[in-house]
Scaffold this active site. Sequence first.
Site, short mmCIF file in Angstrom:
data_model
loop_
_atom_site.label_atom_id
_atom_site.label_comp_id
_atom_site.label_asym_id
_atom_site.label_seq_id
_atom_site.Cartn_x
_atom_site.Cartn_y
_atom_site.Cartn_z
CE LYS A 1 -23.44 31.12 -25.04
NZ LYS A 1 -24.43 31.03 -26.04
N GLY B 1 6.86 31.95 5.90
CA GLY B 1 8.54 32.06 6.54
C GLY B 1 9.38 32.42 7.05
#
Length: 410
Positions: free
Chosen positions: A96, A358
């Site tokens: 919480k 890449g």
Amino acid sequence: MSHSVCIATYRCHDDKADFNKKAQGIAVGLTVGSWTDLPEARKAEMEKHLGRVLSVTVYEPENAAPGERYADLVIAYPDVNFSRDLPALLVTVFGKLSMDGRIKLLDLDFSPAFVSAFPGPKFGITGVRELLGIEQRPLLMSIFKSVIGHDLPNLREQFYRQALGGVDLIKDDEILFENPLTPLEKRVEACMEAAEQAQAETGQKLLYAVNLTGSTSKLAANAKLAIAAGANALLFNVLAYGYDVLHELSSDPEISVPIAAHPALAGAFYPSPHYGIAAPLLLGKLMRLAGADLVLFPSPYGSVVMPKEENLAVQAALIDPALPVKASFPVPSAGIHPGLVPLILRDFGQDVVVNAGGGIHGHPLGTAAGGQAFRQAITATLSGISLPEAASQPGNEALQAAINSWGYKE
Ligand SMILES: CSCCC(=O)C(=O)COP(=O)(O)O
């Protein structure tokens, strides 16, 4: 303190709060609920469950602008309140509370009793090195790119090209899920066949981290199917499933291959200074305790940037000898190209996995040359040779082409 406890450190931003009161409220509220109102006899019974404030350090610069005032709160939670699993601990210390104002969980110190429930990584840095037969040098991992909509022959060819470049590990893209074109077992078979073919040419061993996906109840079975089909490593999107799922998988004796943890979703937790869970805990300590052998995270150099100080703190958590489980391999990632190798090795040392997608597939001379350029950059950096000097040497044309494309940093 006589009881065994786990200790949480929080950073709480508030312009006006009484931080001592706030800390006391957390310590009591997240453990026994209320304290001062309890009769003395009940207090004696509940004392062993009560959270304790260990320290409150307030940072209140003079003439603080709105939003600048904060405090670090350190609170101890008795182990007796929670079972020895990460969901129970996390819900106790930040369930919480994570929704209650500007508060961020910075760190957790586990009690020895709590840690004893976690075997940690099966392989870790030393085990992965042993599997590959590489004692010291930094490892190189390549990421499949462009995988969706590709069939098995296409994937096999991509794998083969990556393997020819001399990479040590190849990982699936984290967005490759079970699909009719490249189903798990067939994918593993095709890629491991390509690995063997490449090994016959390069003489180099290779781990393929296949993406372990599907509903949680089927993950262990899927992992075993993949291993039976020849998989020698797994990739796992830990935060989408939860640390406890990683813990279950990593402690399963039949899942006898290294697990690489992908950080997908981590950006929902760590980047805010005010909310969430700090990166060294989220991607470092908790991943390692839950059993990740390798952990990917955004590097300070590439396309998805995490500040360097935070990056090095993630690395420190992955290898900290104070945690009595094997060290996990740090894998700083995203936007990495060969020209960044000197920075990576300078900052992370040799126990690092240089990881690129890449930066390998986008090499002007092709995927295999992408891997070769990285290996040449690693060799040069370990020998103390600058990248431009190494690139000018015969045999290092792949490195030269990479530097021409992406530049370099030293
Ligand atoms: C943000 S860390 C995860 C890196 C990753 O999975 C990835 O695909 C990076 O690819 P890149 O082409 O940037 O090397």
